[in-house]
Design an enzyme around this catalytic site. Structure first.
Site, PDB file in Angstrom:
ATOM      1  N   ASP A  45       0.860  -1.177   0.000  1.00  0.00           N
ATOM      2  CA  ASP A  45       0.000   0.000   0.000  1.00  0.00           C
ATOM      3  C   ASP A  45       0.907   1.241   0.000  1.00  0.00           C
ATOM      4  OD1 ASP A  45      -2.148   1.686   0.068  1.00  0.00           O
ATOM      5  OD2 ASP A  45      -3.145   0.712   1.742  1.00  0.00           O
ATOM      6  N   GLU A  71     -10.178   7.003   4.854  1.00  0.00           N
ATOM      7  CA  GLU A  71      -9.187   6.345   5.714  1.00  0.00           C
ATOM      8  C   GLU A  71      -9.221   6.888   7.150  1.00  0.00           C
ATOM      9  OE1 GLU A  71      -5.402   5.674   3.706  1.00  0.00           O
ATOM     10  OE2 GLU A  71      -6.372   5.866   1.771  1.00  0.00           O
TER      11      GLU A  71
END
Ligand code: BGC
Ligand code: BGC
Length: 631
Positions: A313, A520
């Site tokens: 990521d 997020e």
């Protein structure tokens, strides 16, 4: 005869050898025959991979493992570094709301650059099209995964994956960082809406369907998109307080048995579809960061026999401690590193690590093999450049109809008393709250921008700039908001008020309440109560004897104890996207019945969190709950 010193002889020999090796490696570098096997589409993929690898230098291999972000790496960089991949990211780059045709040209620039490298290896181009491709102007934006979980309709989710692939590919974008198969077990997590459900069964079924929709069992098709199942794994199992903002990027302390049962299960399922890639999570298990977690990455590669690309990521290697973070990730099993900015360091450090014996050549070869395999399977060596033939599919009516169906099926009716619903098209109804006309709010995060935007409400400071950009640039998501759609359905019977005042004769009010967009960790919250402003609106209307129908637009269940008794009807609408308005109108006016069921337990209060099906806690509405007009 003059004696030549041994030293000089050695120097001469060395320099001859050096010159020769330079010439010969130069010769090697330029001597890839035009008819090299890897260029022959009729040969099996493995043979082509082997052939191509036989020409590659260590540096070229390492560069294939690098994924750089567009705002740093230009097409010229892609060429000079020989980068294997480029990502767009969620942010305002290359400029949100770009038209499909501009995306296509943008993508083609990179591909043309890649084709000019010595070996002409095409680039993999990654993007987050997590609820439709909400970075393309005019594209179809679908409900976020939490809404799709409430539909629990695998055929519909497959269709959504298909459309996302078709629209993305029309703009040249061929690799999707989706689906997210996180099983969110605590809705204080800011990514709960990216999760289909707290139940691994629902996540598994919809995850498979989504991958199938994207790749369509044929990665080479011009309207398929390579999938990336993410984030491996147990990102939804992290505990509150273990991450820097709460849950995101935190840690799960579940036993191996439980972590497999709850969080590994969707990977076991989705991998049956043989997705092109899997992304590793920012989080950790048992205190071990996933980005360095060889034990669990080995499970993926060996036990689950995954042979696609394992990608990190966003700068995920930085979650690790110690030295040589790239090497730590690669040694843990990462094939491609989403660097995303420091690729100039990567292409120097990693080859050096190999020379120093920190990373083996075999590990590099394995990684590169996985990357090239996907590139060959996608047919990129035969056709890297996108053409304009599919541009008219972006946001077309047929796709918008599927988005509307998805909204209808995702709505969950939590309460309906005093015949509040369905509405009659002839009765006066007031729509209350700016959220009813705010496409940003109705779409949620990952829309045009990473954290989304709002036309009327303040977001957290770091995301607020997106809203300002939208307002100043006139950018808009294609679709219809609630106010527009209700007006289109019932004309003059529909009134509007920001705060519930001046609603002139309406006996019913649709009060649109809920959350503002985030992405997020910005969404990690320890209090999910409905805001005071929303509570006030509802109480004010109720006090006037108006029937209150609350439509909650949110990325997760919210705490509604303060208003539950004041509402005659309550509808969970999640983050519905482009066709929010028409889909909600279809059902609230009774043209369609409700069918959505909660894929998350709805808690009574924050003290109950985490709360999940089967844990013996009694929420306000249980998992699987959802009323219908016709019982
Ligand atoms: C990028 C996102 C990324 C995030 C990670 C943003 O700037 O645009 O794609 O997920 O950073 O923190
Ligand atoms: C997110 C991923 C995303 C990536 C690229 C990260 O911050 O965690 O979900 O795919 O950025 O934008």
């Amino acid at each position: 005869m003059k004696r030549v010193s041994p030293c000089i002889v050695i120097t001469m020999i060395c320099s001859i050898v050096f010159t020769f090796s330079c010439v010969s490696s130069k010769k090697n570098l330029t001597s890839v025959p035009a008819e090299a096997k890897y260029r022959n589409a009729s040969l099996p993929v493995e043979e082509r991979v082997n052939d191509l690898m036989s020409y590659m230098t260590l540096d070229e291999k390492v560069a294939q493992m690098a994924q750089a972000v567009v705002y740093v790496a230009s097409p010229a960089d892609a060429k000079s570094y020989g980068l294997g991949s480029i990502l767009v990211g969620g942010g305002d780059h290359p400029g949100s709301g770009l038209k499909a045709k501009d995306w296509l040209n943008f993508y083609n620039e990179y591909q043309k650059a890649a084709m000019q490298t010595r070996l002409g290896i095409p680039i993999l181009f990654g993007v987050d099209a997590v609820h439709g491709n909400a970075k393309i102007e005019g594209a179809t934006v679908f409900p976020h995964n939490i809404g799709l979980g409430a539909t629990n309709d695998a055929a519909l989710v497959e269709k959504i994956g298909r459309i996302t692939a078709i629209e993305s590919r029309a703009a040249g974008l061929h690799w999707n960082f989706a689906p997210c198969v996180a099983v969110a077990r605590d809705e204080r997590w800011g990514r709960t809406y990216e999760s289909f459900s707290e139940s691994p069964d629902i996540v598994s079924a919809l995850g498979i369907a989504y991958v199938h929709g994207l790749e369509n069992g044929n990665r080479a098709a011009q309207n398929s998109m390579a999938a990336c199942v993410k984030h491996y794994f147990a990102d939804g199992g992290a505990e509150w307080g273990s991450g820097p903002h709460g849950i995101d990027r935190g840690n799960s302390t579940l036993s191996d048995e439980d972590v497999r049962k709850i969080h590994l299960a969707p990977y076991v399922a989705a991998l049956k579809e043989k997705p092109a890639s899997v992304m590793i999570s920012f989080s950790g298990i048992g205190g071990e960061e996933m980005h360095g977690n060889k034990k669990w990455i080995d499970v993926l590669k060996q036990e689950l026999k995954f042979n696609g690309i394992i990608i990190s990521d966003w700068a995920g290697h930085k979650e690790l401690k110690g030295e040589n973070l790239f090497a730590q990730s690669i040694n843990a099993g990462m094939d491609m590193i989403m660097i995303p900015e420091e690729y100039p360091d990567f292409v120097v450090d990693v080859p050096q690590n190999v020379k120093d014996g920190i990373i083996t050549k075999e590990r590099i070869d394995e990684a590169v093999r996985r990357i090239l395999r996907v590139k060959f399977e996608m047919g990129l060596f035969e056709k890297a450049l996108a053409d304009e033939s599919q541009l008219n599919t972006v946001g077309c009516d047929e796709h918008m109809d599927v988005a509307r169906e998805a909204v209808r099926k995702s709505l969950v009716l939590l309460k309906n008393e005093n015949t509040a619903l369905p509405l009659l098209k002839t009765e006066k109804v007031a729509i209350v709250g700016t959220k009813a006309k705010d496409m940003g709010v109705l779409c949620g995060g990952w829309t045009l921008y990473w954290g989304g935007y709002s036309e009327y409400e303040p977001l957290v400071a770091q995301l607020e700039q997106n809203s300002r950009r939208v307002k100043s640039s006139g950018l808009a998501v294609k679709g219809k908001n609630i106010l527009e759609a209700f007006t289109a359905t019932a004309g003059a019977s529909v009134l509007y008020s920001d705060d519930g005042s001046a609603i002139d004769g309406a006996k019913k009010a649709i009060v649109v309440i809920g959350e503002v967009p985030y992405a997020e960790f910005f969404g990690d919250l320890k209090d999910l109560s409905v805001s005071k402003a929303d509570v006030d609106k509802i109480k004010k209307l109720k006090a006037q004897g108006i029937s209150v129908i609350a439509v909650i637009v949110s990325g997760r269940p919210m705490i509604i104890s303060e208003i539950e008794a004041d509402c005659d009807a309550i509808v969970a609408a999640w983050l519905p996207g482009s066709m929010a308005g028409p889909g909600i109108a279809d059902v609230l006016y009774g043209d369609y019945d409700f069918s959505g069921k909660l894929s998350f337990t709805w808690p009574k209060d924050m003290a109950q969190l985490p709360i999940n099906v089967g844990d013996g806690k009694e929420g306000l509405y249980p998992f699987g709950y959802g009323l219908r007009y016709k019982q």
